[in-house]
Design a protein around this motif. Structure first.
Motif, PDB file in Angstrom:
ATOM      1  N   LYS A  51     -32.311   4.313 -18.342  1.00 55.15           N
ATOM      2  CA  LYS A  51     -33.736   4.558 -18.055  1.00 55.15           C
ATOM      3  C   LYS A  51     -34.371   3.431 -17.258  1.00 55.15           C
ATOM      4  CE  LYS A  51     -36.771   6.498 -20.526  1.00 55.15           C
ATOM      5  NZ  LYS A  51     -37.460   7.748 -20.888  1.00 55.15           N
ATOM      6  N   SER A 138     -37.245  10.908 -23.477  1.00 57.32           N
ATOM      7  CA  SER A 138     -37.240  11.842 -22.361  1.00 57.32           C
ATOM      8  C   SER A 138     -36.281  11.312 -21.285  1.00 57.32           C
ATOM      9  CB  SER A 138     -38.656  12.003 -21.809  1.00 57.32           C
ATOM     10  OG  SER A 138     -39.276  10.735 -21.620  1.00 57.32           O
ATOM     11  N   ASN A 140     -35.996  10.624 -18.209  1.00 59.66           N
ATOM     12  CA  ASN A 140     -36.522  10.198 -16.915  1.00 59.66           C
ATOM     13  C   ASN A 140     -36.362   8.694 -16.780  1.00 59.66           C
ATOM     14  OD1 ASN A 140     -38.747  10.654 -19.093  1.00 59.66           O
ATOM     15  ND2 ASN A 140     -39.514   8.964 -17.863  1.00 59.66           N
ATOM     16  N   SER A 146     -41.600  13.139 -17.103  1.00 59.04           N
ATOM     17  CA  SER A 146     -40.587  13.730 -17.976  1.00 59.04           C
ATOM     18  C   SER A 146     -40.003  14.967 -17.303  1.00 59.04           C
ATOM     19  CB  SER A 146     -41.219  14.145 -19.301  1.00 59.04           C
ATOM     20  OG  SER A 146     -41.613  13.010 -20.021  1.00 59.04           O
ATOM     21  N   GLU A 175     -44.199  16.917 -24.119  1.00 63.14           N
ATOM     22  CA  GLU A 175     -43.517  16.233 -25.199  1.00 63.14           C
ATOM     23  C   GLU A 175     -44.071  16.635 -26.569  1.00 63.14           C
ATOM     24  OE1 GLU A 175     -44.707  14.684 -22.480  1.00 63.14           O
ATOM     25  OE2 GLU A 175     -43.228  13.213 -21.751  1.00 63.14           O
ATOM     26  N   ALA A 324     -46.867   6.249 -25.240  1.00 56.93           N
ATOM     27  CA  ALA A 324     -45.613   6.930 -25.549  1.00 56.93           C
ATOM     28  C   ALA A 324     -45.052   7.432 -24.269  1.00 56.93           C
ATOM     29  CB  ALA A 324     -45.840   8.034 -26.566  1.00 56.93           C
TER      30      ALA A 324
HETATM   31 MG    MG Z   1     -40.967   9.552 -22.320  1.00 63.37          MG
END
Ligand code: MG
Ligand code: TXA
Length: 324
Positions: A51, A138, A140, A146, A175, A324
């Motif tokens: 990430k 997520s 991404n 996301s 999400e 988040a």
């Molecule tokens: Mg995320």
């Protein structure tokens, strides 16, 4: 690795990758996740590496049943149980007291763990076949949107993940809603289940965030473990011997003399191993109640950047908070 269809053969291969310590991108009903075996700290460290997150953020652990829940969290309060009963499987993440067996990197050293039981059948099959709870943020890159289709994951992470399972477009596309239970039920992130629905069961929730995009007011919520022992980022090997006996050393690759206690993050200079050991090492040294922790700076490349971020925050004594 190309995108693969969720056939039984491919799901079995994906589960083998998870069991072997690899990382797989998979669909959930909310967004695509980047998953690893939650009990394999080194595998989890790869999630942060992929990430390119410049810091460690606690991850959501995905489970499929009570038995798996019991492996990652302590027994649920009545309120938590009620919410799980009402909204699982589905897009609600509950922040629960963590099982001591769960690696600290998953929770960024916190005593709590975010858990949810996804409803997406591909996600469930992957967890069942892996035989392990799957830690997944997520899928991404840091700072990007996301992904809600396999192609989005492919565009961002196609050359670095072991496999991307194509489950089509995510039904919800946003999400999960995150609710923390203790000390008082608090909304940490708006998401796919409305606050109103949750409040029907819990009564009014305290608010930890205004919305998913806005940073929390610093200090309003601790999203990282903050050591109580003063920490300074300095090479312990260069610290005068007189200053060593009442302090602890946190080194990267080489042991050091004269400290009351010490931890080495990775004798082989392996960043993944260092990341996997970081929070446990900090906790252990903090528990000694010494005057100081001297933490060696490490190369701020790849995961090293996240490790340094963590050490620098500890040095400044900030319990950093984040969206988040
Ligand atoms: Mg995320
Ligand atoms: O829908 C979702 O929740 C997706 C899918 C893949 O399940 N996952 C997801 O993960 O959005 P992520 O990492 O992008 O966002 C999870 C956020 C973290 O950034 C963190 O703020 C919060 O959940 N979180 C996780 N564990 C926590 C804990 N123990 N305490 C407080 N916040 C926590």
């Amino acid at each position: 690795m190309p995108i693969v269809a969720p056939t039984p053969e491919n799901l079995a291969r994906a589960a083998a990758i998870i069991r072997g310590g690899g990382v797989v991108a998979f669909p959930t009903e909310t967004v695509y996740g980047l998953g690893a075996n939650a009990f394999d700290a080194r595998a989890v460290s790869q999630i942060f590496e992929i990430k390119r997150r410049p810091s460690f953020d606690p991850l959501i652990v995905h489970i499929v049943d009570e038995a798996m829940l019991a492996r990652v969290a302590l027994p649920l309060s009545d309120c938590a149980r009620q919410l799980a009963f009402a909204f699982w499987p589905g897009p609600l993440t509950l922040v629960l007291a963590k099982s001591p067996a769960l690696p600290e990197l998953v929770t960024a050293g916190l005593g709590t763990v975010g858990v949810r039981e996804p409803s997406n059948t591909v996600a469930r099959a992957l967890i069942v076949l892996s035989g392990a709870p799957i830690a997944a943020p997520s899928a991404n890159r840091f700072g990007h949107l996301s992904p809600t289709r396999a192609e989005h994951v492919q565009a961002q992470l196609g050359n670095v993940v072991d496999m991307i399972i194509d489950g089509g477009a995510c039904e919800r596309g946003v999400e999960s809603t995150i609710v923390m239970l203790e000390p008082t039920p608090t909304l940490l992130r708006h998401g796919a289940i409305s606050v109103e629905e949750i409040e029907l069961l819990t009564g009014p929730l305290a608010r930890g965030v205004s919305d998913g995009a806005a940073p929390l007011a610093p200090g309003s919520l601790t999203h990282h473990y903050a050591p109580r022992t003063p920490l300074r980022v300095i090479d312990p090997h260069g610290v005068p011997h007189l200053q060593r006996s009442d302090a602890a050393a946190l080194t990267f690759t080489e042991a050091v003399d004269g400290y009351a206690d010490q931890r080495m993050l990775s004798p082989n200079a392996d960043m993944r191993e260092a990341a996997a050991n970081l929070f446990t090492a900090l906790h252990d040294l903090d528990a000694r109640g010494l005057a100081r922790i001297d933490a060696e700076p490490i190369p701020a490349t790849g995961l090293g950047a996240a490790i340094m971020d963590r050490l620098q925050r500890a040095e400044l004594g900030r319990a950093e908070t984040k969206p988040a």
